[in-house]
Design a protein around this motif. Structure first.
Motif, PDB file in Angstrom:
ATOM      1  N   LEU A 284      48.778  13.237  -7.822  1.00 25.92           N
ATOM      2  CA  LEU A 284      48.088  14.508  -8.018  1.00 25.92           C
ATOM      3  C   LEU A 284      47.938  14.788  -9.504  1.00 25.92           C
ATOM      4  CD1 LEU A 284      46.821  17.097  -6.999  1.00 25.92           C
ATOM      5  CD2 LEU A 284      49.114  18.104  -6.830  1.00 25.92           C
ATOM      6  N   GLY A 285      48.994  14.542 -10.244  1.00 29.22           N
ATOM      7  CA  GLY A 285      48.924  14.722 -11.699  1.00 29.22           C
ATOM      8  C   GLY A 285      47.905  13.797 -12.327  1.00 29.22           C
ATOM      9  N   VAL A 286      47.851  12.568 -11.849  1.00 23.36           N
ATOM     10  CA  VAL A 286      46.858  11.604 -12.353  1.00 23.36           C
ATOM     11  C   VAL A 286      45.455  12.119 -12.084  1.00 23.36           C
ATOM     12  CG1 VAL A 286      45.876   9.307 -11.990  1.00 23.36           C
ATOM     13  CG2 VAL A 286      48.360   9.583 -12.172  1.00 23.36           C
ATOM     14  N   TYR A 287      45.245  12.643 -10.876  1.00 20.10           N
ATOM     15  CA  TYR A 287      43.931  13.176 -10.525  1.00 20.10           C
ATOM     16  C   TYR A 287      43.538  14.314 -11.470  1.00 20.10           C
ATOM     17  CZ  TYR A 287      40.155  15.371  -7.905  1.00 20.10           C
ATOM     18  OH  TYR A 287      38.940  15.905  -7.558  1.00 20.10           O
ATOM     19  N   LEU A 288      44.474  15.202 -11.743  1.00 19.84           N
ATOM     20  CA  LEU A 288      44.174  16.393 -12.527  1.00 19.84           C
ATOM     21  C   LEU A 288      43.948  16.083 -14.013  1.00 19.84           C
ATOM     22  CD1 LEU A 288      46.764  18.785 -10.861  1.00 19.84           C
ATOM     23  CD2 LEU A 288      44.276  18.880 -10.616  1.00 19.84           C
ATOM     24  N   PRO A 314      36.445  -1.571 -14.925  1.00 19.66           N
ATOM     25  CA  PRO A 314      37.857  -1.733 -14.536  1.00 19.66           C
ATOM     26  C   PRO A 314      38.817  -1.648 -15.720  1.00 19.66           C
ATOM     27  CG  PRO A 314      36.664  -3.812 -14.346  1.00 19.66           C
ATOM     28  CD  PRO A 314      35.642  -2.757 -14.571  1.00 19.66           C
ATOM     29  N   PHE A 315      38.357  -2.089 -16.903  1.00 19.47           N
ATOM     30  CA  PHE A 315      39.205  -2.037 -18.093  1.00 19.47           C
ATOM     31  C   PHE A 315      39.523  -0.596 -18.464  1.00 19.47           C
ATOM     32  CE2 PHE A 315      39.425  -1.847 -22.822  1.00 19.47           C
ATOM     33  CZ  PHE A 315      40.626  -2.532 -22.983  1.00 19.47           C
ATOM     34  N   ILE A 316      38.509   0.258 -18.508  1.00 22.92           N
ATOM     35  CA  ILE A 316      38.715   1.662 -18.860  1.00 22.92           C
ATOM     36  C   ILE A 316      39.466   2.397 -17.754  1.00 22.92           C
ATOM     37  CG2 ILE A 316      37.537   3.852 -19.338  1.00 22.92           C
ATOM     38  CD1 ILE A 316      35.340   2.188 -20.702  1.00 22.92           C
ATOM     39  N   VAL A 317      39.179   2.052 -16.508  1.00 22.11           N
ATOM     40  CA  VAL A 317      39.916   2.657 -15.386  1.00 22.11           C
ATOM     41  C   VAL A 317      41.408   2.380 -15.539  1.00 22.11           C
ATOM     42  CG1 VAL A 317      40.369   2.479 -12.907  1.00 22.11           C
ATOM     43  CG2 VAL A 317      38.014   2.640 -13.738  1.00 22.11           C
ATOM     44  N   LEU A 318      41.754   1.163 -15.907  1.00 23.53           N
ATOM     45  CA  LEU A 318      43.157   0.798 -16.097  1.00 23.53           C
ATOM     46  C   LEU A 318      43.787   1.615 -17.223  1.00 23.53           C
ATOM     47  CD1 LEU A 318      45.585  -1.008 -15.460  1.00 23.53           C
ATOM     48  CD2 LEU A 318      44.662  -2.696 -17.063  1.00 23.53           C
ATOM     49  N   VAL A 322      46.780   4.424 -16.627  1.00 22.91           N
ATOM     50  CA  VAL A 322      48.094   4.299 -17.273  1.00 22.91           C
ATOM     51  C   VAL A 322      48.401   5.542 -18.112  1.00 22.91           C
ATOM     52  CG1 VAL A 322      49.426   3.019 -18.995  1.00 22.91           C
ATOM     53  CG2 VAL A 322      48.086   1.778 -17.282  1.00 22.91           C
ATOM     54  N   LEU A 323      47.439   5.994 -18.911  1.00 27.92           N
ATOM     55  CA  LEU A 323      47.648   7.186 -19.734  1.00 27.92           C
ATOM     56  C   LEU A 323      47.895   8.421 -18.869  1.00 27.92           C
ATOM     57  CD1 LEU A 323      44.886   6.656 -22.472  1.00 27.92           C
ATOM     58  CD2 LEU A 323      47.365   6.434 -22.758  1.00 27.92           C
ATOM     59  N   SER A 324      47.141   8.542 -17.801  1.00 23.89           N
ATOM     60  CA  SER A 324      47.301   9.684 -16.897  1.00 23.89           C
ATOM     61  C   SER A 324      48.644   9.627 -16.179  1.00 23.89           C
ATOM     62  CB  SER A 324      46.167   9.711 -15.870  1.00 23.89           C
ATOM     63  OG  SER A 324      44.909   9.800 -16.496  1.00 23.89           O
TER      64      SER A 324
END
Length: 342
Positions: A284-288, A314-318, A322-324
């Protein structure tokens, strides 16, 4: 912990990654030519990830409609609904100043209560939570739950999407608007379907194969249909991306069924199980928080067009995931904040 079914946790993690994929691929989806390889790549990734939000809703339905999970009306409002309202307002305020700082009080209020793009999910969840006591009554009887899902499929997944299609709009006006068929619309069907498929329905192998084939067909309809419609209109058109369309529902059903039947058969070590559960708790935190990092990377010219989109998405998604994830984990450790933000 050994008795916990990790299928929902794994699906929740995949759904979080898929939501990020939608926003990374969709960032420049309408900014490039519909005839370009970039657009086709964005369309592919975006189409593939469309099951994500419905899957989130189905997972919530599995957990919250289960009567073994004791939830009084008082607890529902105090521990769930009010928490999500507060969460919405805090994140809405945050993104208001990050994306488009207001010039006056009116702009501030409008921006805060409308919320940025992805925060619509919280408003939708709040609406579903308010209905939980009613929806629990529906799923308490298998025949009633099945009847509701049939009505939902007919009116929400087939009639509702046709509202703007020539003469089909008449059907919508007469049977939805004039018939006030509002309850089986929106995401209530996904909410109930999650519980029904997990707790009430069983599919034999042949039935599951058919469901997986339907999911593939749903994906093909989404990716190819979006290309065809966009070419016909001369501009990027996302009508088939809508979560309340048969093609997206078919994809979601396939993914949910796969995780429901295949994941429990995989043996995970205790350490791996703990990590999966921990990641699931951060979703949930990642989503927000993830749009913030998409925005920041974009400011540094790191986006889906920085290189070949086949690789960049996919590179930016990764990176964003990770940051989120790190941010969500840190916020989870802060008292009070962990209850009203993530």
């Amino acid at each position: 912990m050994r008795n916990r079914d990790l299928s929902l946790d794994l699906l929740r993690i995949l759904s979080a990654i898929s939501v990020i994929t939608i926003h990374v691929a969709g960032d420049y989806w309408s900014a490039v030519s519909i005839h370009s390889l970039e657009w086709q790549t964005f369309n592919f990734y975006d189409s593939m990830a469309r099951f994500s939000v419905p899957a989130f809703v189905m997972i919530s339905g599995v957990l919250l409609l289960d009567t073994s999970y004791k939830l009084t009306v008082s607890d529902l409002f105090k521990k769930k609904i009010l928490r999500f309202i507060l969460m919405f307002l805090i994140w809405s305020l945050f993104y208001t100043f990050v994306f488009t700082p207001p010039h006056n009080l009116k702009e501030l209020l409008v921006s805060c209560f409308s919320g940025t793009t992805h925060l619509w999910f919280l408003k939708m969840i709040i609406g579903l939570y308010i209905l939980i006591p009613i929806l629990r009554k529906i799923v308490s009887d298998k025949q009633t739950a099945r009847y509701f899902l049939i009505v939902y499929i007919v009116f929400s997944l087939f009639v509702y999407p046709l509202q703007g299609v020539n003469y089909f709009g008449i059907i919508y006006d007469q049977f939805i608007d004039n018939g006030y068929m509002y309850m089986p619309l929106g995401f209530t069907g996904y909410f109930i379907a999650g519980y029904y498929l997990k707790r009430m329905a069983t599919f034999k192998k042949n039935a599951r194969v058919c469901i997986y084939l339907l999911a593939i067909v749903g994906f093909i309809i989404t990716v190819i249909g979006t290309g065809v419609i966009s070419n016909a209109k001369g501009t990027a058109t996302e009508s088939l991306y809508d979560y309340l369309t048969p093609n997206v529902a078919m994809m979601t059903l396939g993914v949910f069924t796969f995780f429901n039947y295949r994941m429990p058969k995989i043996e995970f070590s205790d350490k791996m199980r703990r990590q999966i559960i921990k990641l699931s708790n951060y979703t949930l935190g990642v989503y927000l928080i993830h749009p913030f990092y998409v925005f920041i990377l974009n400011r540094f010219h790191i986006n889906a067009l920085s290189m070949n989109p086949i690789i960049s998405v996919p590179f930016i998604v990764l990176i964003v995931f990770v940051l989120s994830l790190i941010s969500a984990a840190l916020l989870k450790k802060i008292p009070v904040v962990n209850k009203c933000i993530v």
